[in-house]
Every structure is written in structure tokens, then in C-alpha cells.
Motif scaffolding. Structure first.
Motif, PDB file in Angstrom:
ATOM      1  N   ALA A  25     -65.315  49.522 -69.167  1.00  0.00           N
ATOM      2  CA  ALA A  25     -65.479  48.086 -68.966  1.00  0.00           C
ATOM      3  C   ALA A  25     -64.465  47.313 -69.809  1.00  0.00           C
ATOM      4  CB  ALA A  25     -66.898  47.654 -69.331  1.00  0.00           C
ATOM      5  N   VAL A  26     -63.823  46.311 -69.196  1.00  0.00           N
ATOM      6  CA  VAL A  26     -62.897  45.447 -69.902  1.00  0.00           C
ATOM      7  C   VAL A  26     -63.307  43.992 -69.676  1.00  0.00           C
ATOM      8  CG1 VAL A  26     -60.993  47.094 -69.759  1.00  0.00           C
ATOM      9  CG2 VAL A  26     -61.295  45.400 -67.943  1.00  0.00           C
ATOM     10  N   GLU A  27     -62.635  43.066 -70.330  1.00  0.00           N
ATOM     11  CA  GLU A  27     -63.037  41.663 -70.289  1.00  0.00           C
ATOM     12  C   GLU A  27     -63.050  41.143 -68.859  1.00  0.00           C
ATOM     13  OE1 GLU A  27     -58.648  39.638 -71.118  1.00  0.00           O
ATOM     14  OE2 GLU A  27     -60.108  39.813 -72.751  1.00  0.00           O
ATOM     15  N   PRO A  28     -63.918  40.172 -68.572  1.00  0.00           N
ATOM     16  CA  PRO A  28     -64.013  39.620 -67.214  1.00  0.00           C
ATOM     17  C   PRO A  28     -62.674  39.050 -66.737  1.00  0.00           C
ATOM     18  CG  PRO A  28     -65.847  38.873 -68.578  1.00  0.00           C
ATOM     19  CD  PRO A  28     -64.875  39.537 -69.497  1.00  0.00           C
ATOM     20  N   PHE A  29     -62.489  39.100 -65.426  1.00  0.00           N
ATOM     21  CA  PHE A  29     -61.276  38.520 -64.825  1.00  0.00           C
ATOM     22  C   PHE A  29     -61.640  37.166 -64.223  1.00  0.00           C
ATOM     23  CE2 PHE A  29     -58.831  37.536 -60.997  1.00  0.00           C
ATOM     24  CZ  PHE A  29     -57.547  37.533 -61.522  1.00  0.00           C
ATOM     25  N   HIS A  30     -60.823  36.150 -64.537  1.00  0.00           N
ATOM     26  CA  HIS A  30     -60.993  34.818 -63.966  1.00  0.00           C
ATOM     27  C   HIS A  30     -59.644  34.339 -63.478  1.00  0.00           C
ATOM     28  CE1 HIS A  30     -65.104  34.578 -65.457  1.00  0.00           C
ATOM     29  NE2 HIS A  30     -64.660  34.931 -66.656  1.00  0.00           N
ATOM     30  N   GLU A  31     -59.604  33.949 -62.224  1.00  0.00           N
ATOM     31  CA  GLU A  31     -58.335  33.533 -61.634  1.00  0.00           C
ATOM     32  C   GLU A  31     -57.892  32.176 -62.191  1.00  0.00           C
ATOM     33  OE1 GLU A  31     -56.334  33.164 -57.214  1.00  0.00           O
ATOM     34  OE2 GLU A  31     -58.240  34.190 -57.498  1.00  0.00           O
TER      35      GLU A  31
END
Length: 312
Positions: free
Chosen positions: A306-312
Motif C-alpha cells: 500500500a502506498v499513499e492515495p492518488f488524487h488527480e
């Protein structure tokens, strides 16, 4: 069969890839004539437009070939509909959400006596065949793939890539694997993989893969990442007894020890449609699943992190 006149064709899924690549290439390919388009929220000028493939094929029995440019998940049902109607089918990559789906489609195409073509557009990049010829009689010592790009640039607002069957960074990464499986004289086998998955996504944003060949020999390392800003990187390098062969630009340019030996204009999708026409004329299909199998193996064998959330 012999084609004396253009094959009437419908395109299904009118998104960025269809407009940027498929429609221009269809217009340049004498073997096909675009007669219809299918999309829920877009239209193509100059042809009849429909919102679903069933209505299209019912209203246009003259259509004999279908190019499916939908995302992988809905593509299977559309392919079944087209094959059942007796149409030849071109599948944008990846050809299916699962290997099981592609087996079903290949069997149905055979049963119906029509062509099905799983396209791998990067294989038609101009330097791919020169690279294949170079490696054919060389001792290979190591292969390194670096495929790093910015998802915000290439898939803006396309949330489906982060959902199951969206493939995540494997969507571009499979392009590299399609070149790899085309140019290597040996079969690549997965040894290990690491999949970095954002906490708010179901598919990876970064992947590393370690591959080899049966019986040992040499190692193949791949690095796929969707977080690269600035210049984009699509490179495959092979250390050989004849020098360092490098493919850059996604297969556009080939060099040996830094000296460019092949650099021609890109025409990948023109190559796809020529290949589709040739397959139809020969009464054959092409469903090479080796790139998709490597992705499936990475998902089976790989360690998910798991890695940090992706936000466009």
C-alpha cells in the motif's frame, strides 16, 4: 477470402484513443470503410451513430468488422455480440480483463469462422522488428525495461483505470511487455514482482518485475511507474555480445552502443489495421496472450504494497 472492396467497419467506444489513433488510421487504410460508431456520450461525424452495439448491428447488417476501443471490462460483452453476429473483431489492448475471457473469444471466433485480432500497438513501432532481428543471433546478458509516465497526462479523468479490470500502471506497462515478448528469442517467465497500490485504488500505480528464461540464462528487470513528471520514459535495453541495444520512445528508435540504427516515423495504428486486413483476407486470427499472461502472473505472484492515495 479476397477483398475486392472495403470492408464496412464500426468503431465501438469513441474516446481519446479512438479519436487520436483509430479514426485517422481507419481513414488511411483502403481495406476498411467506416460506416458506424457506437458510444454512450460521443459521436463521429459522417457516419451513423448508436449508443449500443446491439442496435448498431441490428440496424447495419452491412457492417462486417468491429473495432472495440472500450475499456477492458465492458469489452468482453461487446466482443461476444459482434462475434455472434458474424463480424470480424479487433480488440484494443489489453484484449480482455482476464485470460479466461480471451480464451472464450478465440473459441467463439473459430466457431463462427471469423477473424479476431488482439492488437498490441507497440509491436508496430518502427524499431521493434529491427530490434528483434538484432537479438535473434546475439548472446543476451541482461534486459532492462524502464516505462515511466505521468498518468495525469495520459489518462485524465479516467477513473476506471483505478478500478478492478482497469489495470492501473499495467495499462502502459503491458505495451513494454508486448515489445519484450516480440523481440526476445526466448520465453520470458516471471520470477517476482512488487505492486504499489494507492490506498484509494484497486490497481497499481507502480510495479517492478523480475523475469528470467527457462533454464536460466539472463535476467529481465522491469520498472513501471505512473508518477513520472517532466520527460516521459519508454525504454528497453539489452546487454549483448554485440553491444548495448536500446529501444527508446516506446519502440520508435533503436541504437547500438549509442549509435542510432533505426529511427522512422511512428505509424503503429496504421500497422494494426493493415494486419487486421491481412488476417481477414487469410481467414486467420491472432490472439497472442503472452503480454497479458505476464501481467496475470505478476498479480498472482507479486507482493502488494500500500502506498499513499492518488488524487488527480
Amino acid at each position: 477470402m479476397t477483398m475486392d472492396s472495403p470492408i464496412p467497419l464500426a468503431i465501438v467506444g469513441v474516446g481519446k484513443i479512438a479519436r487520436d489513433q483509430h479514426l485517422p488510421s481507419i481513414s488511411r487504410t483502403p481495406a476498411f470503410a467506416l460506416r458506424a460508431a457506437v458510444s454512450r456520450n460521443a459521436e463521429v461525424d459522417g457516419v451513423q451513430n448508436f449508443t449500443d452495439i446491439e442496435a448498431c448491428l441490428a440496424a447495419r447488417p452491412d457492417v462486417k468488422a468491429v473495432a472495440l476501443c472500450l475499456p477492458p471490462e465492458p469489452r468482453f460483452a461487446a466482443a461476444i455480440t459482434a462475434l455472434e453476429a458474424g463480424c470480424h473483431v479487433l480488440l484494443e489492448k489489453p484484449p480482455g480483463a482476464t485470460l479466461g475471457e480471451t480464451d472464450v473469444l478465440a473459441d467463439l471466433a473459430r466457431e463462427k469462422g471469423v477473424t479476431i485480432f488482439a492488437t498490441w500497438h507497440s509491436r508496430f513501432a518502427p524499431a521493434v522488428q529491427p530490434a528483434k532481428a538484432f537479438l535473434a543471433d546475439r548472446a543476451i546478458r541482461k534486459v532492462t525495461i524502464t516505462w515511466r509516465e505521468d498518468v495525469r497526462r495520459w489518462h485524465p479523468g479516467q477513473g476506471w483505470v483505478w478500478e478492478p479490470a482497469g489495470f492501473g500502471v499495467f495499462d502502459p506497462g503491458i505495451n513494454a511487455l508486448s515489445i519484450l515478448t516480440e523481440i526476445l528469442p526466448d520465453e520470458a517467465l516471471l520470477r517476482a514482482a512488487r505492486l504499489e497500490v494507492p490506498e484509494n485504488a484497486a490497481t497499481p500505480i507502480g510495479v517492478t518485475m523480475t523475469m528470467g528464461i527457462a533454464g536460466g540464462g539472463y535476467e529481465i528487470d522491469a520498472d513501471f511507474d505512473w508518477r513520472q513528471e517532466g520527460p516521459q520514459t519508454w525504454e528497453i535495453a539489452a546487454e549483448t555480445d554485440g553491444g548495448l541495444m536500446s529501444l527508446t520512445g516506446g519502440g520508435k528508435t533503436m541504437a547500438v552502443d549509442g549509435k542510432v540504427v533505426s529511427d522512422e516515423p511512428e505509424a503503429e495504428y496504421d500497422g494494426i489495421y493493415k494486419r487486421f486486413a491481412d488476417l481477414i483476407e487469410a481467414g486467420e486470427s491472432d490472439m497472442d496472450m503472452r503480454p497479458l499472461r505476464l501481467v496475470a502472473d505478476a498479480c498472482l505472484l507479486g507482493r502488494r504494497v500500500a502506498v499513499e492515495p492518488f488524487h488527480e
